[in-house]
Scaffold this active site. Sequence first.
Site, mmCIF file in Angstrom:
data_model
loop_
_atom_site.group_PDB
_atom_site.id
_atom_site.type_symbol
_atom_site.label_atom_id
_atom_site.label_comp_id
_atom_site.label_asym_id
_atom_site.label_seq_id
_atom_site.Cartn_x
_atom_site.Cartn_y
_atom_site.Cartn_z
ATOM 1 C CB CYS A 78 8.339 -3.577 -3.577
ATOM 2 S SG CYS A 78 7.142 -2.784 -2.470
ATOM 3 C CG HIS A 155 1.754 -11.852 -6.838
ATOM 4 N ND1 HIS A 155 1.257 -11.121 -5.787
ATOM 5 C CD2 HIS A 155 2.898 -11.238 -7.219
ATOM 6 C CE1 HIS A 155 2.055 -10.100 -5.551
ATOM 7 N NE2 HIS A 155 3.068 -10.148 -6.409
ATOM 8 C CD GLU A 204 4.166 -7.086 0.393
ATOM 9 O OE1 GLU A 204 5.172 -6.676 -0.205
ATOM 10 O OE2 GLU A 204 3.292 -6.327 0.862
ATOM 11 C CB CYS A 213 0.504 -5.778 -2.263
ATOM 12 S SG CYS A 213 1.771 -6.780 -3.070
ATOM 13 N N GLY A 216 0.868 -7.049 -6.169
ATOM 14 C CA GLY A 216 -0.361 -7.820 -6.019
ATOM 15 C C GLY A 216 -1.487 -7.259 -6.864
#
Length: 273
Positions: A78, A155, A204, A213, A216
């Site tokens: 994260c 992702h 997410e 994010c 991301g």
Amino acid sequence: MRVPFVKMHGLGNDFIVLDARAPERSGTLPAMTGEVARALADRREGIGCDQLILLEPSETHTFRMRIFNSDGGEVEACGNASRAVALLHGEAAKIETAGGVIALEPADGGASVDMGTPRFDWDAIPLGYAMDTANMPVGWAELETPMAVNVGNPHVVFFVEDTEIIDLAALGPLIERDPLFPEGINVNVASLVGEDHLRLNVWERGAGLTRACGTGACATAVAAIRKGLTGNTVRVTLPGGDLTIEWNEGGTIRMTGPASESYRGSFEWDDYA
């Protein structure tokens, strides 16, 4: 057992941070479970958060960071939480995560984080079967031919003319749970809005639509650089604000952006166990 916590956020992506690195910080915590994480993350009956962050001792690095999404699932990485933890720690550190080792340091009211090297092989994402991850021959409604990249967690990135006309609330969960992604997937929809400037919305994995994010933003910037849409330093604008992502082919990803402490408190462990 009374347990202290710190509530933090990065661009509105919010976290409960539990510090179990040493007994004098918060006592010896019972083992964290998905059920406890989910109960604490509940915004009506718990403290409320997108992710619960647990800091633990590490035998090989400064400390270890574990990450639980609001659905109780433990995940690998994260980016926004990494910046928040850098602010909390207050000095440069190398931390162990399930997605690999990352290096962080406080910087200008936030942090700069070396997120490690992106991976592109289909089985490193992972996908259910082999395919070209740079131009995946798949699609869901108007979202087609994404790029897949693992930046500590998996992702897919779609580039569109206008992110705001994409119903990511509807398409996000369909893509996240598609059998093509055996471990689930984070879904990024981005538009080029200026020179080296992307606008990004993220669904997410395990948390849903989010204001920001960090991983991301990293994955999307890497995808844009690989496609030649931008240079090697990219401004990524999310609903919660901006991040700066730097990446050179073959190197590690550097993410820089703000983080904030919201408040501190404590809770009774048995109320959520």
